[in-house]
Motif scaffolding. Structure first.
Motif, PDB file in Angstrom:
ATOM      1  N   LEU A  34      35.122 -88.258   4.267  1.00  7.59           N
ATOM      2  CA  LEU A  34      34.741 -86.984   4.883  1.00  7.59           C
ATOM      3  C   LEU A  34      34.888 -85.834   3.891  1.00  7.59           C
ATOM      4  CD1 LEU A  34      34.042 -85.362   7.505  1.00  7.59           C
ATOM      5  CD2 LEU A  34      36.507 -85.262   7.933  1.00  7.59           C
ATOM      6  N   ASP A  35      36.023 -85.784   3.200  1.00 11.08           N
ATOM      7  CA  ASP A  35      36.289 -84.690   2.261  1.00 11.08           C
ATOM      8  C   ASP A  35      35.337 -84.723   1.072  1.00 11.08           C
ATOM      9  OD1 ASP A  35      38.341 -83.907   3.897  1.00 11.08           O
ATOM     10  OD2 ASP A  35      39.929 -84.837   2.715  1.00 11.08           O
ATOM     11  N   GLN A  36      34.884 -85.926   0.698  1.00 10.58           N
ATOM     12  CA  GLN A  36      33.970 -86.060  -0.432  1.00 10.58           C
ATOM     13  C   GLN A  36      32.515 -85.793  -0.054  1.00 10.58           C
ATOM     14  OE1 GLN A  36      34.757 -90.055  -1.717  1.00 10.58           O
ATOM     15  NE2 GLN A  36      36.659 -89.524  -2.769  1.00 10.58           N
ATOM     16  N   GLY A  37      32.267 -85.515   1.214  1.00 11.27           N
ATOM     17  CA  GLY A  37      30.915 -85.252   1.685  1.00 11.27           C
ATOM     18  C   GLY A  37      30.104 -86.502   1.953  1.00 11.27           C
ATOM     19  N   ASP A  38      30.786 -87.658   2.032  1.00  9.69           N
ATOM     20  CA  ASP A  38      30.091 -88.916   2.283  1.00  9.69           C
ATOM     21  C   ASP A  38      30.076 -89.304   3.755  1.00  9.69           C
ATOM     22  OD1 ASP A  38      29.452 -89.428  -0.426  1.00  9.69           O
ATOM     23  OD2 ASP A  38      31.509 -90.090  -0.793  1.00  9.69           O
ATOM     24  N   ARG A  67      43.212 -92.425   6.432  1.00  4.33           N
ATOM     25  CA  ARG A  67      43.171 -91.753   5.131  1.00  4.33           C
ATOM     26  C   ARG A  67      41.905 -92.110   4.352  1.00  4.33           C
ATOM     27  NH1 ARG A  67      46.819 -93.706   2.091  1.00  4.33           N
ATOM     28  NH2 ARG A  67      48.003 -95.095   3.458  1.00  4.33           N
ATOM     29  N   ARG A  71      39.055 -90.223   5.992  1.00  2.54           N
ATOM     30  CA  ARG A  71      39.187 -88.789   5.716  1.00  2.54           C
ATOM     31  C   ARG A  71      38.758 -88.468   4.279  1.00  2.54           C
ATOM     32  NH1 ARG A  71      41.357 -84.200   8.125  1.00  2.54           N
ATOM     33  NH2 ARG A  71      40.630 -82.500   6.797  1.00  2.54           N
ATOM     34  N   ARG A  72      39.014 -89.401   3.367  1.00  2.00           N
ATOM     35  CA  ARG A  72      38.585 -89.214   1.981  1.00  2.00           C
ATOM     36  C   ARG A  72      37.063 -89.187   1.896  1.00  2.00           C
ATOM     37  NH1 ARG A  72      41.942 -92.493   0.047  1.00  2.00           N
ATOM     38  NH2 ARG A  72      40.669 -94.377  -0.194  1.00  2.00           N
ATOM     39  N   SER A  91      29.405 -87.105   7.530  1.00  2.00           N
ATOM     40  CA  SER A  91      29.202 -85.800   8.170  1.00  2.00           C
ATOM     41  C   SER A  91      29.169 -85.888   9.681  1.00  2.00           C
ATOM     42  CB  SER A  91      27.900 -85.172   7.664  1.00  2.00           C
ATOM     43  OG  SER A  91      26.789 -86.027   7.922  1.00  2.00           O
ATOM     44  N   TYR A 118      34.955 -91.610  13.772  1.00  2.11           N
ATOM     45  CA  TYR A 118      34.136 -92.389  12.845  1.00  2.11           C
ATOM     46  C   TYR A 118      33.415 -93.536  13.559  1.00  2.11           C
ATOM     47  CZ  TYR A 118      37.368 -89.807   9.930  1.00  2.11           C
ATOM     48  OH  TYR A 118      38.121 -88.800   9.363  1.00  2.11           O
TER      49      TYR A 118
END
Length: 389
Positions: free
Chosen positions: A256-260, A250, A253-254, A262, A142
């Motif tokens: 990342l998982d939400q597409g915010d 965490r 990663r959240r 890339s 990140y």
């Protein structure tokens, strides 16, 4: 030293949680003031300072612990949370903090009880005998890289810096040189891994120790090896993960998982712009609290118990000496010309200028916690991405 200065110094040391014995030793060694235990207790009573009286309001403790749990404090055990309370001028009992954490964060308390760590036996002769350096790259995806250094004897953290890189040897050399310059000397030995990011530290350390005549002078003053075998700093990274970075891992990663997030050039630089200083502030706080917290006795007789700052600055209390090797200022001046140092801009200059412009137009405030940093990141990402398209 007049009475007012003496009272002020004793009050500071008392608020740091130093024992009566430590306060007496610090006053004698650092200030040249010799006082008895009886006189110290009398002075503390006159100033209204008590170990077992005048505790902070329980509501204030609950509010503080709750505010910490809302961020990376949810990783803290009760001993570390107790140290944070002391650092924020909250006078309390460890047992109270343990109970409060058990109620407010019962799940986290249960998880911490399951964690165990087996340690290899370690020995260091005294402060500045060996420094352990390494980089922490769990957040590097990140755009945030952390570098740290720990004194082997005292376990005092010498630096803990977040920046956009851990691979530029000039930057790592700058971290090392800043501490050497502030101390007026370098350690007898530096222990790091064999990566190219440490070559400036290695070369500067060997240069500064070139004219010394001990067995570890010159070439022998830097030791290379596997990062996993660099015990002191590796333990400290596990501690940092528990008390701080697991929260940010965490959180990111959240996103990342939400597409915010890339991993694009823009996303990484916006992460650096919004989060770098927030994380650095937390690292500074952790470093300060760690360096004055109490390390309890362990099975390893070669690792003395005590507070890192006291262990480092007053080694004579533990039957040893400082191994700091004095370095003339002209030598550090020569080395500084070869190093790079952190600047005020934490990311790409164009992204920084563009982000500042968007903030000014929308009257956004610079973030001071994780929630405001996430808000600013998402707003900047949306606004700048739309402008680019």
């Amino acid at each position: 030293m007049d009475q007012d200065e003496m009272d002020a110094a004793i009050k500071v040391y008392f608020s740091m949680g130093l024992t009566y014995k430590d306060i007496i030793n610090v006053m004698a060694i650092e200030h040249g003031v010799v006082i008895s235990l009886r006189h110290l207790k009398r002075m503390l009573r006159q100033m209204g300072l008590f170990r077992r009286k005048n505790y902070s309001n329980i509501g204030d403790l609950i509010d503080f612990v709750q505010s910490q749990i809302a961020n990376s404090g949810q990783l803290h055990g009760y001993r570390w949370m107790y140290e944070k309370c002391l650092a924020h001028n909250l006078h309390c009992k460890k047992e109270d903090i343990r109970v409060i954490l058990g109620i407010l964060d019962s799940e986290g308390t249960a998880q911490r009880r399951k964690r165990r760590l087996l340690r290899r036996s370690y020995s260091s002769k005294g402060p500045d005998y060996v420094w352990h350096i390494d980089g922490y790259d769990k957040l590097s995806r990140y755009g945030i890289c952390i570098s740290g250094c720990v004194d082997g004897f005292s376990r005092r953290v010498m630096w803990l810096n977040a920046y956009y890189t851990n691979s530029d040897p000039k930057i790592i050399g700058g971290y090392y040189l800043e501490v050497v310059e502030s101390l007026g000397g370098c350690p007898r030995l530096v222990r790091g891994d064999a990566g190219t990011e440490n070559i400036y530290v290695r070369d500067i350390q060997r240069f500064l120790r070139l004219d010394n005549d001990d067995a570890m002078a010159g070439y022998n003053s830097y030791m290379e090896g596997r990062s996993t075998a660099n015990q002191r700093i590796e333990y400290w990274w596990s501690f940092l993960r528990r008390e701080c970075t697991d929260y940010w891992i965490r959180l990111f990663r959240r996103l990342l998982d939400q597409g915010d997030f890339s991993g694009t050039f823009l996303d990484v630089n916006l992460m650096q712009f919004c989060f770098m200083h927030v994380i650095q502030d937390e690292l500074d706080s952790i470093m300060e609290i760690w360096n004055r917290h109490l390390i309890h006795p362990s099975r390893n007789a070669n690792s003395p118990s005590g507070r890192p700052d006291v262990l480092y600055h007053m080694p004579e209390l533990y039957g040893t000496i400082s191994y700091l090797c004095e370095v003339p200022s002209h030598q550090t001046a020569v080395c500084k010309e070869e190093c790079s140092f952190r600047g005020p801009v934490p990311c790409d200059r164009d992204v920084y200028d563009l982000s500042c412009m968007v903030m000014k137009e929308n009257r956004y405030q610079y973030p001071n916690d994780s929630d405001s940093a996430v808000f600013l990141y998402l707003e900047l990402r949306r606004t700048i991405s739309a402008a680019i398209v």
